[in-house]
Design an enzyme around this catalytic site. Structure first.
Site, PDB file in Angstrom:
ATOM      1  N   GLU A 155      -5.123  -3.355   3.715  1.00 23.00           N
ATOM      2  CA  GLU A 155      -4.807  -1.926   3.787  1.00 23.00           C
ATOM      3  C   GLU A 155      -3.623  -1.732   4.721  1.00 23.00           C
ATOM      4  O   GLU A 155      -3.579  -2.314   5.807  1.00 23.00           O
ATOM      5  CB  GLU A 155      -6.007  -1.130   4.292  1.00 23.00           C
ATOM      6  N   GLU A 160      -1.300   8.401   9.594  1.00 19.19           N
ATOM      7  CA  GLU A 160      -2.515   9.194   9.480  1.00 19.19           C
ATOM      8  C   GLU A 160      -2.656  10.057  10.727  1.00 19.19           C
ATOM      9  O   GLU A 160      -2.248   9.670  11.820  1.00 19.19           O
ATOM     10  CB  GLU A 160      -3.751   8.315   9.269  1.00 19.19           C
TER      11      GLU A 160
END
Length: 290
Positions: A155, A160
């Site tokens: 990932e 974020e």
């Protein structure tokens, strides 16, 4: 609703949505960048291009995560408004209980959304997204992952953040409403323990106050370069070679370290504008010889 109120709302929206700003991709000697149309979108149409993107959390050919409780991914959260892809969060009309997919029943009270590419991508690409976070306890961002294998499940989080912190926010997340945070994660499986490299920096304002352009150059299996508004900010060095093909994603979700208050949450009470994340564009470029 009075005409004056409508005018005021239009003024607020015009302040929220600013003119697109274009930043050059990193200069690579002897190379040039060519846009990958199947992974890029200006969101100028009336509908989401369902040949490029999947917004049904259980409708993708490889990934089918429906969201972290208590926020359910749903396609109804998406829209295109005035040339922006929007993801609206809010409270569900009634709770939804998922009692088949996971080891224990999961209760969902709120909604967010996830967009996934159909085309996969890997080393030698530059990714950028111009977006403005909502002003609620929910958040998320721009990232890549895949189903992977037991040995290799990767990932990459380009950025974020969340829109609003609360008294219940975990102490380590004190800056997550004003942050660019990136991850390179070798995910936990029965074959290996999770390991990662991660870095962060603080933008000039909170993520919900203005648009930022987040960029990522996948230079090599061990060099991941990140950019904010066209400026280089840091490099991640993955703990294992990141040489897999990944799926591009954008999600707005709930985090257990920034819990949504049961009473008076922004997710449930804020205006539609404040509950909406705006994505101006997503662009992906492939490195080519000149």
């Amino acid at each position: 609703m009075t005409h004056l109120v409508l005018i005021k709302r239009a003024i607020v929206l015009s302040l929220i949505l600013s003119t697109s700003v274009f930043y050059a991709q990193p200069e690579i000697p002897g190379k040039t960048w060519k846009k990958v149309e199947q992974l890029s979108d200006e969101f100028d149409g009336k509908k989401i291009d369902n040949k490029k993107w999947n917004i049904d959390p259980e409708g993708h050919y490889e990934l089918n995560w429906i969201g972290r409780s208590p926020a359910l991914f749903q396609k109804e959260s998406f829209d295109i408004r005035n040339g922006y892809l929007t993801i609206e969060v809010g409270k569900l009309k009634k709770p939804y209980v998922e009692d088949k997919k996971y080891s224990k029943p999961m209760v969902y009270k709120y909604h967010g959304g996830i967009l996934r590419s159909y085309k996969k991508t890997s080393i030698g690409h530059y990714y950028e997204c111009r977006m403005k976070m909502n002003k609620t306890e929910m958040g998320g961002g721009f990232w890549l992952c895949h189903q992977g294998t037991c040995e290799n499940k990767h990932e990459i989080d380009i950025t974020e953040s969340v829109g609003q912190l609360t008294e219940a926010t975990h102490k380590w997340a004190y800056d997550w409403d004003q942050i660019m945070h990136s991850n390179a994660i070798h995910r936990e499986t029965s074959c290996n323990k999770p390991v990662r490299d991660q870095k962060k920096m603080m933008p000039p304002t909170k993520n919900s106050e203005r648009f930022y352009t987040y960029g990522f150059y996948w230079k090599s299996p061990t060099e991941l370069l990140f950019y904010l508004d066209g400026q280089y900010v840091y490099t991640l060095n993955p703990p294992v070679p990141f040489d897999q093909e990944l799926i591009l994603q954008f999600s707005i979700e709930a985090y257990d370290w920034n819990p949504i208050p049961e009473i008076g949450s922004k997710v449930a009470t804020a205006s539609k504008e404040d509950r909406t994340t705006y994505i101006d564009y997503i662009r992906v470029y492939k490195l080519k010889d000149k």
